[in-house]
Design an enzyme around this catalytic site. Sequence first.
Site, PDB file in Angstrom:
ATOM      1  N   GLY A   1      14.382   9.311  24.418  1.00 49.23           N
ATOM      2  CA  GLY A   1      13.592   9.884  23.332  1.00 49.23           C
ATOM      3  C   GLY A   1      14.329  11.030  22.682  1.00 49.23           C
ATOM      4  N   GLU A   2      13.905  11.344  21.476  1.00 51.53           N
ATOM      5  CA  GLU A   2      14.520  12.443  20.761  1.00 51.53           C
ATOM      6  C   GLU A   2      13.458  13.146  19.944  1.00 51.53           C
ATOM      7  OE1 GLU A   2      18.037  11.433  18.629  1.00 51.53           O
ATOM      8  OE2 GLU A   2      18.457  13.549  18.226  1.00 51.53           O
TER       9      GLU A   2
ATOM     10  N   GLY B   1      14.841  18.618  21.409  1.00 50.53           N
ATOM     11  CA  GLY B   1      15.709  18.151  22.474  1.00 50.53           C
ATOM     12  C   GLY B   1      15.862  16.644  22.493  1.00 50.53           C
ATOM     13  N   VAL B   2      16.811  16.208  23.324  1.00 49.60           N
ATOM     14  CA  VAL B   2      17.051  14.780  23.503  1.00 49.60           C
ATOM     15  C   VAL B   2      16.875  14.462  24.975  1.00 49.60           C
ATOM     16  CG1 VAL B   2      18.642  12.887  23.040  1.00 49.60           C
ATOM     17  CG2 VAL B   2      18.807  14.990  21.700  1.00 49.60           C
ATOM     18  N   VAL B   3      16.237  13.315  25.269  1.00 48.47           N
ATOM     19  CA  VAL B   3      15.958  12.942  26.645  1.00 48.47           C
ATOM     20  C   VAL B   3      16.733  11.671  27.006  1.00 48.47           C
ATOM     21  CG1 VAL B   3      14.152  12.297  28.289  1.00 48.47           C
ATOM     22  CG2 VAL B   3      13.662  13.992  26.512  1.00 48.47           C
TER      23      VAL B   3
ATOM     24  N   ASP C   1      -0.070  19.967  24.759  1.00 53.92           N
ATOM     25  CA  ASP C   1       0.448  18.758  24.111  1.00 53.92           C
ATOM     26  C   ASP C   1       0.015  17.529  24.897  1.00 53.92           C
ATOM     27  OD1 ASP C   1       1.781  17.374  22.114  1.00 53.92           O
ATOM     28  OD2 ASP C   1       3.781  17.674  22.958  1.00 53.92           O
TER      29      ASP C   1
END
Length: 355
Positions: free
Chosen positions: A29-30, A34-36, A170
Amino acid sequence: WDMFVLAFFERLFRPTYRKDDFVLGKKLGEGAFGVVYKATFAKSKASSKQGDLVLKKATEYGAVEIWMNERVRRACASSCADFVYGFLESSAKGKGSGEYWLVWRFEGEETLAELIQSKEFPYNVETKILGEVQDLPKGLERENKIIQTIMRQVLFALDGLHSTGIVHRDMKPQNVIFSEGSRTFKIIDLGAATDLRVGINYIPKEFLLDPRYSAPEQYIMSTQTPSAPSAPVATALSPVLWQMNLPDRFDMYSVGLIFLQMAFPPLRSDNGLIQFNRQLKRCGYDMAAWRSTVEPRASPELRKGFELLDLDGGIGWELLTSMVRFKAGQRTSAKAALAHPYFRGEGLLGLSFMQ
Ligand code: ADP
Ligand code: MG
């Protein structure tokens, strides 16, 4: 002080890691912050460390997210994905401030978001959380039983966070993951979370919030406390502030919307949820008013939701409407929701479901 002493000893005895200890895999994910990636331990560590990992490279907010994950691991570990380590990877030649790396155990392939998008939902979750035995024919009662179990697990995890003083902010199906190891749902993504007892991330970052799942107050504690007190002051004051403003109820609204999406198939899509939000706003955030406007001309799929929530004298509807309320102070807490009669029948009627 206990917390700091504990943290000190943990620092001494827990392994530390750096960039080279991890091998990045495919991108999961992005987001804006951040990027995962999926990841594994590098060969050098492989002798003792195994299993898939998840690695997030985060911007400046990563510092808070590491702090939250450390706190969760000590206070309510079972609520969230298993946190391995977090550190600041300083950038080469000192340009920029570097990036924060956060590492968790890989809990499983599916979040609740993917699971509820399936035509099979909730049956695609049934064997995961209730085992193989089903003594009910397919139908509303059986679907209700599965949704009850998911709700109980999500509320249990959230109660752990709230009891620790953390508001997630969230909560949404994308941030609820099915853990294959524990066969339960866990909460992920503490990137927008706030800890009121210590005053960390005290000023809400409203722009982080997902408008599809946000309670109408949008951000918490803004009116009474326009600026964040310094940390020691916050520690002294926050139990009072917590009671006064009930910031945990922000999450309860979001969890109410997750419940709603599970019960009403047409509201599981983004468009369905957005349309619902518009309708509810027009009804002054009054669920009873929403019901009376949509029920008379409801599609069979929408009607299914009402029928499911009306089982057992309407206790499901009662629980839903105790979460989705305009005023935060009138919303039920995670702990109170867990004691709601909606969950009472679960263990008794469904003994064969229990493990
Ligand atoms: P973002 O800030 O991008 O929303 P998240 O922490 O929510 O970051 O992670 C993004 C996605 O990566 C999640 O929606 C989920 O699909 C996957 N993911 C995150 N943590 C884990 C984990 N511990 N195990 C398995 N998948 C995970
Ligand atoms: Mg997320």
